[in-house]
Design a protein around this motif. Structure first.
Motif, mmCIF file in Angstrom:
data_model
loop_
_atom_site.group_PDB
_atom_site.id
_atom_site.type_symbol
_atom_site.label_atom_id
_atom_site.label_comp_id
_atom_site.label_asym_id
_atom_site.label_seq_id
_atom_site.Cartn_x
_atom_site.Cartn_y
_atom_site.Cartn_z
ATOM 1 N N LYS A 228 7.907 1.554 1.265
ATOM 2 C CA LYS A 228 7.252 1.809 2.346
ATOM 3 C C LYS A 228 5.515 1.916 1.695
ATOM 4 O O LYS A 228 4.489 1.044 2.101
ATOM 5 C CB LYS A 228 7.255 2.606 3.426
ATOM 6 N N VAL A 229 5.487 3.392 1.052
ATOM 7 C CA VAL A 229 4.152 3.316 0.308
ATOM 8 C C VAL A 229 2.958 2.476 -0.143
ATOM 9 O O VAL A 229 2.380 2.244 -0.126
ATOM 10 C CB VAL A 229 4.340 4.919 0.112
ATOM 11 N N LYS A 230 4.067 1.774 -1.112
ATOM 12 C CA LYS A 230 3.877 0.913 -2.070
ATOM 13 C C LYS A 230 3.149 -0.494 -1.721
ATOM 14 O O LYS A 230 2.637 -0.904 -1.405
ATOM 15 C CB LYS A 230 4.992 0.502 -2.931
ATOM 16 N N ARG A 231 3.802 -0.724 -0.445
ATOM 17 C CA ARG A 231 3.688 -1.687 0.859
ATOM 18 C C ARG A 231 2.151 -2.118 0.973
ATOM 19 O O ARG A 231 1.414 -2.529 1.305
ATOM 20 C CB ARG A 231 4.849 -2.657 1.427
ATOM 21 N N GLN A 232 2.030 -0.571 1.653
ATOM 22 C CA GLN A 232 0.581 -0.284 1.924
ATOM 23 C C GLN A 232 -0.669 0.268 1.306
ATOM 24 O O GLN A 232 -1.799 -0.419 1.747
ATOM 25 C CB GLN A 232 0.807 1.137 2.950
ATOM 26 N N VAL A 233 0.199 0.319 0.166
ATOM 27 C CA VAL A 233 -1.070 0.341 -1.072
ATOM 28 C C VAL A 233 -1.205 -0.470 -1.617
ATOM 29 O O VAL A 233 -2.480 -1.286 -1.977
ATOM 30 C CB VAL A 233 -0.323 1.703 -2.299
ATOM 31 N N GLU A 234 -0.653 -2.047 -1.901
ATOM 32 C CA GLU A 234 -0.961 -3.089 -2.935
ATOM 33 C C GLU A 234 -2.116 -3.419 -2.658
ATOM 34 O O GLU A 234 -2.531 -3.807 -3.403
ATOM 35 C CB GLU A 234 0.429 -4.119 -2.741
#
Length: 266
Positions: A198-204
């Protein structure tokens, strides 16, 4: 071993890199001996060539670590030849870092070797691949500053000492900037394997702008002051004074009038 799965030609050092090393050696000799009529030009060429060598080694460290972690595709892409022309974005990896050195004396993080992360298993391996590049800058800084922290400066010409001090500053700034946990930089790459999906998708979506964000912040005087206080503290720990790095940068900018204090400094 993974290296056995790559062709020997994929691991042969590029003539381009050998040429850059030759320029570094010749201009380093000219700086040491005072052979050049204009010492600032010799320092400029020496530091620039050595800086490009360090950028090549930075990218090579990423690629070599990826190779031993399971991504054998780096060989076919030419990343193991140390040829900067093989990088995904030569502009980002070589041209822009050199321009930033000329403009502001900052070691811009390069970075454009494409690693096929799907071939690599294990979060520690992913983190190590990201860390390998800036760790190379740290090692380069230690080598550049060895005469200072070993107290072995007797017989080292003034201009060469100043050039090494400025080159060390570039390596330290590159290492610190690269290790920032900002999307798009190696520091975030070290942390990313340990983050939730979830964090990765938000930061990408922010990754392409991470470096621009960092340099925008460096224009803020307070943040710039804190950053260079960190750089100066690291250099002092390696035996280099602010005066030596300043004079190295002053010599590097040979197109400007040299500071009289640096000209007279011992």
């Amino acid at each position: 071993m993974t290296t056995a799965l790559t062709r020997r030609s994929d691991r042969r050092i590029s003539p381009v890199f050998v040429g850059i090393l030759a320029v570094t050696a010749v201009t380093g000799w000219a700086t040491w001996t005072g052979f050049a009529e204009q010492p600032g030009l010799a320092v400029f060429l020496f530091v620039t060539a050595a800086w490009i060598v360090s950028l090549c080694l930075h990218e090579y460290a990423h690629a070599r670590t990826a190779l031993h972690s399971g991504d054998i595709s780096v060989g076919a892409k030419g990343y193991l030849t140390l040829n900067p022309l093989k990088y995904t974005h030569a502009l980002l990896s070589i041209v822009l870092p050199v321009i930033f050195v000329i403009m502001g004396g900052i070691g811009l993080p390069g970075g454009a070797v494409f690693i096929e992360r799907g071939r690599i298993r294990g979060r520690w391996r992913h983190s190590l691949i990201s860390a390998a590049g800036p760790l190379t800058n740290v090692l380069f800084a230690v080598v550049c500053t060895a005469p200072f922290w070993l107290d072995a400066l007797d017989g080292v010409p003034r201009d060469f000492r100043f050039a090494l001090a400025f080159l060390a500053l570039l390596q330290v700034t590159a290492a610190i900037l690269n290790f920032l946990p900002v999307p798009g930089l190696d520091g975030y790459g070290v942390l990313e394997p340990w983050l939730s999906q979830k964090v990765k998708r938000q930061v990408e979506p922010f990754a392409p702008f991470g470096l621009l964000f960092v340099f925008a912040l460096l224009w803020v005087p307070e943040i710039n002051g804190v950053f260079f206080d960190m750089v100066d503290a690291a250099l002092r720990g390696l035996g280099i004074s602010d005066f030596e790095t300043y004079c190295g940068y002053d010599l590097f900018r040979f197109w400007r009038d040299s500071n009289e204090l640096c000209t007279m400094g011992s």
